[in-house]
Scaffold this motif. Structure first.
Motif, PDB file in Angstrom:
ATOM      1  N   TYR A   1      -2.618  17.448   5.662  1.00 12.89           N
ATOM      2  CA  TYR A   1      -2.428  16.058   5.267  1.00 12.89           C
ATOM      3  C   TYR A   1      -2.380  15.944   3.750  1.00 12.89           C
ATOM      4  O   TYR A   1      -3.006  16.736   3.044  1.00 12.89           O
ATOM      5  N   CYS A   2      -1.677  14.948   3.246  1.00 15.52           N
ATOM      6  CA  CYS A   2      -1.755  14.619   1.833  1.00 15.52           C
ATOM      7  C   CYS A   2      -2.422  13.267   1.658  1.00 15.52           C
ATOM      8  O   CYS A   2      -2.494  12.466   2.590  1.00 15.52           O
TER       9      CYS A   2
ATOM     10  N   GLY B   1      -8.675   5.621   3.834  1.00 16.32           N
ATOM     11  CA  GLY B   1      -7.671   5.534   2.794  1.00 16.32           C
ATOM     12  C   GLY B   1      -6.273   5.871   3.277  1.00 16.32           C
ATOM     13  O   GLY B   1      -5.938   5.728   4.449  1.00 16.32           O
ATOM     14  N   SER B   2      -5.458   6.374   2.355  1.00 17.41           N
ATOM     15  CA  SER B   2      -4.026   6.524   2.582  1.00 17.41           C
ATOM     16  C   SER B   2      -3.637   7.925   3.053  1.00 17.41           C
ATOM     17  O   SER B   2      -3.025   8.698   2.303  1.00 17.41           O
ATOM     18  N   TRP B   3      -3.985   8.258   4.287  1.00  9.87           N
ATOM     19  CA  TRP B   3      -3.552   9.512   4.889  1.00  9.87           C
ATOM     20  C   TRP B   3      -2.118   9.419   5.391  1.00  9.87           C
ATOM     21  O   TRP B   3      -1.681   8.376   5.867  1.00  9.87           O
ATOM     22  N   GLY B   4      -1.395  10.539   5.319  1.00  8.34           N
ATOM     23  CA  GLY B   4      -0.103  10.629   5.971  1.00  8.34           C
ATOM     24  C   GLY B   4      -0.287  10.985   7.437  1.00  8.34           C
ATOM     25  O   GLY B   4      -1.408  11.035   7.957  1.00  8.34           O
ATOM     26  N   GLN B   5       0.824  11.249   8.126  1.00 12.86           N
ATOM     27  CA  GLN B   5       0.769  11.603   9.542  1.00 12.86           C
ATOM     28  C   GLN B   5       0.348  13.047   9.774  1.00 12.86           C
ATOM     29  O   GLN B   5      -0.117  13.393  10.861  1.00 12.86           O
ATOM     30  N   GLY B   6       0.505  13.891   8.776  1.00 13.66           N
ATOM     31  CA  GLY B   6       0.141  15.289   8.876  1.00 13.66           C
ATOM     32  C   GLY B   6       1.285  16.151   9.376  1.00 13.66           C
ATOM     33  O   GLY B   6       2.207  15.670  10.033  1.00 13.66           O
TER      34      GLY B   6
ATOM     35  N   GLN C   1       0.833  -1.178   0.000  1.00 15.64           N
ATOM     36  CA  GLN C   1       0.000   0.000   0.000  1.00 15.64           C
ATOM     37  C   GLN C   1       0.886   1.253   0.000  1.00 15.64           C
ATOM     38  O   GLN C   1       2.023   1.205   0.447  1.00 15.64           O
ATOM     39  N   VAL C   2       0.337   2.360  -0.473  1.00 11.68           N
ATOM     40  CA  VAL C   2       1.090   3.600  -0.554  1.00 11.68           C
ATOM     41  C   VAL C   2       1.406   4.122   0.841  1.00 11.68           C
ATOM     42  O   VAL C   2       0.601   4.008   1.772  1.00 11.68           O
ATOM     43  N   GLN C   3       2.593   4.710   0.989  1.00 14.13           N
ATOM     44  CA  GLN C   3       3.030   5.317   2.232  1.00 14.13           C
ATOM     45  C   GLN C   3       3.303   6.796   1.989  1.00 14.13           C
ATOM     46  O   GLN C   3       3.955   7.161   1.015  1.00 14.13           O
ATOM     47  N   LEU C   4       2.802   7.662   2.882  1.00 10.90           N
ATOM     48  CA  LEU C   4       2.902   9.104   2.711  1.00 10.90           C
ATOM     49  C   LEU C   4       3.514   9.755   3.940  1.00 10.90           C
ATOM     50  O   LEU C   4       3.150   9.417   5.068  1.00 10.90           O
ATOM     51  N   VAL C   5       4.434  10.696   3.713  1.00 12.83           N
ATOM     52  CA  VAL C   5       5.073  11.423   4.797  1.00 12.83           C
ATOM     53  C   VAL C   5       5.033  12.915   4.494  1.00 12.83           C
ATOM     54  O   VAL C   5       5.638  13.370   3.521  1.00 12.83           O
ATOM     55  N   GLU C   6       4.335  13.681   5.340  1.00 15.47           N
ATOM     56  CA  GLU C   6       4.252  15.129   5.189  1.00 15.47           C
ATOM     57  C   GLU C   6       5.322  15.812   6.038  1.00 15.47           C
ATOM     58  O   GLU C   6       5.689  15.313   7.101  1.00 15.47           O
ATOM     59  N   SER C   7       5.783  16.975   5.578  1.00 12.86           N
ATOM     60  CA  SER C   7       6.743  17.764   6.327  1.00 12.86           C
ATOM     61  C   SER C   7       6.667  19.219   5.890  1.00 12.86           C
ATOM     62  O   SER C   7       6.017  19.543   4.897  1.00 12.86           O
ATOM     63  N   GLY C   8       7.325  20.103   6.628  1.00 11.12           N
ATOM     64  CA  GLY C   8       7.425  21.503   6.245  1.00 11.12           C
ATOM     65  C   GLY C   8       6.574  22.465   7.040  1.00 11.12           C
ATOM     66  O   GLY C   8       6.668  23.675   6.842  1.00 11.12           O
ATOM     67  N   GLY C   9       5.737  21.956   7.933  1.00  8.49           N
ATOM     68  CA  GLY C   9       4.908  22.831   8.738  1.00  8.49           C
ATOM     69  C   GLY C   9       5.730  23.611   9.750  1.00  8.49           C
ATOM     70  O   GLY C   9       6.917  23.355   9.961  1.00  8.49           O
ATOM     71  N   GLY C  10       5.072  24.575  10.389  1.00 10.53           N
ATOM     72  CA  GLY C  10       5.751  25.384  11.381  1.00 10.53           C
ATOM     73  C   GLY C  10       4.887  26.536  11.841  1.00 10.53           C
ATOM     74  O   GLY C  10       3.687  26.587  11.554  1.00 10.53           O
TER      75      GLY C  10
END
Length: 121
Positions: A95-96, A109-114, A1-10
């Motif tokens: 989230y993506c 479905g395939s949510w990232g961690q946010g 299954q697809v794996q998603l990782v979000e980053s860049g927040g602040g």
């Protein structure tokens, strides 16, 4: 299954900018639609932006149109969200997701961690 990782927040002041990234793996990235979504405290998750497999079609929520830009780099399996002119109401966890439809919030479905975006007033 697809794996998603979000980053860049602040944390930024109103009027500032942030660039979010979403790295995908586990599926052919170049052939799948993707999107950004957000959820503020006490609110339902809402649609932010959508991009098709080639990057040639983009669709935005009215609340972010003209301020946010969605893009993707298929060679890097990465999707981006450039956020300019940020407002306090943009504060949320972002989230993506993959295999998205313009304007719709996926059911499960395939949510990232946010990644947390906080805009101070």
């Amino acid at each position: 299954q697809v794996q998603l990782v979000e980053s860049g927040g602040g944390l930024v002041q109103a009027g500032g900018s942030l660039r979010l990234s979403c790295v995908a793996s586990g599926r052919t990235f170049s052939t799948i639609n993707m999107g950004w979504f957000r959820q503020a405290p006490g609110k339902e998750r809402e649609f932010v932006a959508h991009i098709n497999w080639s990057g040639g079609y983009r669709y935005y929520a009215d609340s972010v149109k003209g301020r946010f830009t969605i893009s993707r780099d298929n060679a890097k399996n990465t999707m981006y969200l450039q956020m300019n002119s940020l407002k306090p109401e943009d504060t949320a966890v972002y989230y993506c997701a993959v295999d998205t439809v313009p304007g719709a919030v996926p059911r499960g479905g395939s949510w990232g961690q946010g990644t947390q975006v906080t805009v101070s007033s």
